[in-house]
Scaffold this motif. Structure first.
Motif, PDB file in Angstrom:
ATOM      1  N   PRO A  34     -35.954  21.096  -4.117  1.00 58.56           N
ATOM      2  CA  PRO A  34     -35.563  19.988  -3.238  1.00 58.56           C
ATOM      3  C   PRO A  34     -34.688  20.438  -2.068  1.00 58.56           C
ATOM      4  N   LEU A  35     -34.811  19.709  -0.968  1.00 59.03           N
ATOM      5  CA  LEU A  35     -34.020  19.949   0.237  1.00 59.03           C
ATOM      6  C   LEU A  35     -33.301  18.662   0.611  1.00 59.03           C
ATOM      7  N   ALA A  36     -31.971  18.703   0.665  1.00 56.80           N
ATOM      8  CA  ALA A  36     -31.185  17.515   0.997  1.00 56.80           C
ATOM      9  C   ALA A  36     -30.399  17.755   2.276  1.00 56.80           C
ATOM     10  N   LEU A  37     -30.364  16.744   3.149  1.00 53.30           N
ATOM     11  CA  LEU A  37     -29.488  16.721   4.303  1.00 53.30           C
ATOM     12  C   LEU A  37     -28.543  15.540   4.127  1.00 53.30           C
ATOM     13  N   LEU A  38     -27.258  15.847   4.019  1.00 50.91           N
ATOM     14  CA  LEU A  38     -26.247  14.853   3.697  1.00 50.91           C
ATOM     15  C   LEU A  38     -25.354  14.631   4.906  1.00 50.91           C
ATOM     16  N   PRO A  39     -25.107  13.379   5.295  1.00 48.50           N
ATOM     17  CA  PRO A  39     -24.399  13.098   6.548  1.00 48.50           C
ATOM     18  C   PRO A  39     -22.933  13.487   6.503  1.00 48.50           C
ATOM     19  N   LEU A  40     -22.434  13.975   7.641  1.00 48.56           N
ATOM     20  CA  LEU A  40     -21.028  14.316   7.824  1.00 48.56           C
ATOM     21  C   LEU A  40     -20.491  13.587   9.050  1.00 48.56           C
ATOM     22  N   ILE A  41     -19.171  13.376   9.060  1.00 46.80           N
ATOM     23  CA  ILE A  41     -18.531  12.855  10.261  1.00 46.80           C
ATOM     24  C   ILE A  41     -17.512  13.873  10.747  1.00 46.80           C
ATOM     25  N   ALA A  60      -9.869  10.165   2.861  1.00 47.03           N
ATOM     26  CA  ALA A  60     -10.537   9.349   3.879  1.00 47.03           C
ATOM     27  C   ALA A  60      -9.937   9.598   5.258  1.00 47.03           C
ATOM     28  N   GLU A  61      -8.626   9.841   5.309  1.00 48.88           N
ATOM     29  CA  GLU A  61      -7.978  10.086   6.601  1.00 48.88           C
ATOM     30  C   GLU A  61      -8.376  11.434   7.182  1.00 48.88           C
ATOM     31  N   GLN A  62      -8.707  12.389   6.307  1.00 52.09           N
ATOM     32  CA  GLN A  62      -9.154  13.694   6.811  1.00 52.09           C
ATOM     33  C   GLN A  62     -10.626  13.621   7.200  1.00 52.09           C
ATOM     34  N   ARG A  63     -11.487  13.502   6.187  1.00 47.79           N
ATOM     35  CA  ARG A  63     -12.911  13.448   6.494  1.00 47.79           C
ATOM     36  C   ARG A  63     -13.686  13.092   5.236  1.00 47.79           C
ATOM     37  N   ALA A  64     -14.229  11.889   5.210  1.00 46.90           N
ATOM     38  CA  ALA A  64     -15.111  11.459   4.119  1.00 46.90           C
ATOM     39  C   ALA A  64     -16.185  10.596   4.754  1.00 46.90           C
ATOM     40  N   CYS A  65     -17.417  11.033   4.657  1.00 46.57           N
ATOM     41  CA  CYS A  65     -18.502  10.322   5.336  1.00 46.57           C
ATOM     42  C   CYS A  65     -19.199   9.362   4.374  1.00 46.57           C
ATOM     43  N   ASP A  77     -20.725  -1.952   0.481  1.00 49.35           N
ATOM     44  CA  ASP A  77     -20.608  -1.348   1.810  1.00 49.35           C
ATOM     45  C   ASP A  77     -21.241   0.038   1.867  1.00 49.35           C
ATOM     46  N   THR A  78     -21.154   0.781   0.757  1.00 50.94           N
ATOM     47  CA  THR A  78     -21.670   2.152   0.741  1.00 50.94           C
ATOM     48  C   THR A  78     -22.313   2.457  -0.610  1.00 50.94           C
ATOM     49  N   LEU A  79     -23.149   3.501  -0.622  1.00 51.28           N
ATOM     50  CA  LEU A  79     -23.667   4.049  -1.879  1.00 51.28           C
ATOM     51  C   LEU A  79     -22.755   5.145  -2.410  1.00 51.28           C
ATOM     52  N   GLY A  80     -21.975   5.744  -1.537  1.00 52.58           N
ATOM     53  CA  GLY A  80     -21.077   6.826  -1.921  1.00 52.58           C
ATOM     54  C   GLY A  80     -20.499   7.477  -0.687  1.00 52.58           C
ATOM     55  N   HIS A  81     -19.823   8.616  -0.876  1.00 56.31           N
ATOM     56  CA  HIS A  81     -19.211   9.339   0.238  1.00 56.31           C
ATOM     57  C   HIS A  81     -19.504  10.829   0.093  1.00 56.31           C
ATOM     58  N   ILE A  82     -19.774  11.471   1.209  1.00 51.74           N
ATOM     59  CA  ILE A  82     -19.920  12.925   1.242  1.00 51.74           C
ATOM     60  C   ILE A  82     -18.575  13.513   1.639  1.00 51.74           C
ATOM     61  N   VAL A  83     -18.016  14.348   0.770  1.00 52.90           N
ATOM     62  CA  VAL A  83     -16.687  14.919   0.995  1.00 52.90           C
ATOM     63  C   VAL A  83     -16.765  16.429   0.830  1.00 52.90           C
TER      64      VAL A  83
END
Length: 404
Positions: free
Chosen positions: A215-222, A75-80, A106-112
């Protein structure tokens, strides 16, 4: 010939292999000797700021990573986090939307990113007593009764243990050495992965459009946990092989334009795409997960279509289940290689994995159909489920691993 004795030998150091080695080291009794046989991970040298390969971690997977003590580092590195999921049929008007708010979460999951998760697991492994061997396995060792009791390395050194855990990937050499059959077929598709920057922000929403070509997926990143403009997404575009080849042949500008069209401009203009990578897609499933002295986990046991992003999550559920069974066996004074223990693991995980694989295959065939009747049926079904909160939330809980 030099021989070293252990209680458990894990072969393979991907996400699943490092996870089970670390989890067993933390969970089993002190002085349990564990070896991990796999090359040490090399530092990534990548000019791109994001790893193009990502995993959509469920809440069940996050909980396991918390137990391992690695989630904070991830999470400290990058988990959206993603709080909503929008899925729609590109050949009609059918759609369904899931919301964490509706589930009281709070969330459905995390993109890592794979790179972030692998690095965190490697650091966690360094804090355990797991011993690392970097030479590849050349053969399995067997006792006179046929049970497996060790491995021979390419250097002719041997490692012996009552239990060998194969976490060495979809083309698992150990599975082949053990003569465990697999059922497999090609989807005749490739998955194109890359990172894109969009004109409109993603708003922490995971989006997926189903088309008859795949299928085509766009998954959010931070960008960082502290600051993000919310315009970067990881794409996973699973496409029929000829179509995938044509997409890979486009230059970056043409590819961005094609992505915009096929995603119906839901995020406006696609302004940039990173280096693209394509992976051929197969479904594989081992006919057995266990032999006396051997257990298969993760992709060595099963690999599925990425349309729901469940591959790594299924592997981490294998990790949790096998660790739990081995802990119970140890508390009863049984050997780590007790076949009855491995069979309990096999029964629990094989049924669940087959159900998930069948569901993914059904989705793939249903949305890949060009028959007008099926197109109408699936559109009505999607929109109908979207109006039934209880059923929709149950499906969301299943996908998050909350009911397992």
């Amino acid at each position: 010939m030099v021989s070293t004795n252990y209680d458990i030998i894990v072969v393979g150091a991907g996400i699943v292999g490092t996870s089970i080695a670390a989890h067993l080291s933390q969970t089993l009794a002190p002085h349990t000797r564990i070896a991990l046989v796999a090359p040490a991970a090399q530092p990534a040298i990548d000019p791109e700021p994001f790893d193009p390969r990502v995993v959509a971690l469920t809440d069940a997977s996050r909980q396991l990573l918390e137990q391992l003590g690695v989630w904070r580092s991830v999470a400290e590195q990058r988990a959206c986090p993603y709080r909503d999921m929008h899925v729609w049929d590109g050949e009609g008007a059918g759609h369904i939307e899931f919301s964490a708010h509706d589930l009281g979460r709070d969330t459905l999951g995390h993109i890592v990113e794979h790179r972030v998760l692998n690095q965190a697991l490697e650091r966690a492994l360094e804090l355990t007593a797991v011993e690392r061997w970097q030479q590849p396995v050349s053969a399995l060792l067997r006792q006179p009764d046929g049970s497996i009791n060790g491995v021979e390395l390419s250097t002719s050194e041997t490692l012996q243990a009552p239990l060998i855990i194969a976490a060495d990937g979809a083309r698992s050499p150990l599975r082949k050495m053990a003569a465990i059959d697999e059922r497999q077929w090609s989807y005749q598709q490739s998955a194109i992965v890359a990172t894109v920057r969009s004109q409109a922000p993603h708003g922490l929403v995971a989006r997926q459009r189903f088309m008859n070509t795949g299928p085509l997926a766009l998954l959010p990143l931070i960008d960082t946990p502290q600051a993000s403009d919310g315009h970067h997404c990881s794409i996973v575009w699973s496409a029929d092989q000829a179509f995938a080849d044509s997409l890979m042949a486009l230059d970056d500008t043409e590819f961005c334009q094609a992505l915009e069209r096929h995603f119906e401009r839901r995020l406006g203009t696609i302004e940039h795409v990173s280096t693209r990578h394509a992976f051929t897609l197969h479904q594989r499933h081992a006919t057995r997960y266990a032999q006396p002295g051997l257990a298969l986990v993760g992709d060595a046991a099963h690999s599925i279509h990425p349309l729901a992003g469940q591959g790594v999550n299924l592997g981490l559920l294998d990790v949790a289940c096998l660790t739990r069974e081995l802990q119970r066996a140890q508390e009863r004074g049984l050997s780590t290689g007790e076949y009855a223990t491995l069979r309990r693991y096999e029964r629990q995980r094989m049924g669940h994995n087959l159900t998930m694989m069948a569901a993914m295959e059904g989705f793939k065939r249903l949305f890949g159909s060009r028959q007008p009747g099926l197109t109408l049926l699936r559109n009505r079904a999607l929109s109908s489920v979207n109006t039934l909160p209880a059923l929709k939330n149950l499906l969301a809980q299943q996908a998050m691993g909350l009911s397992l």
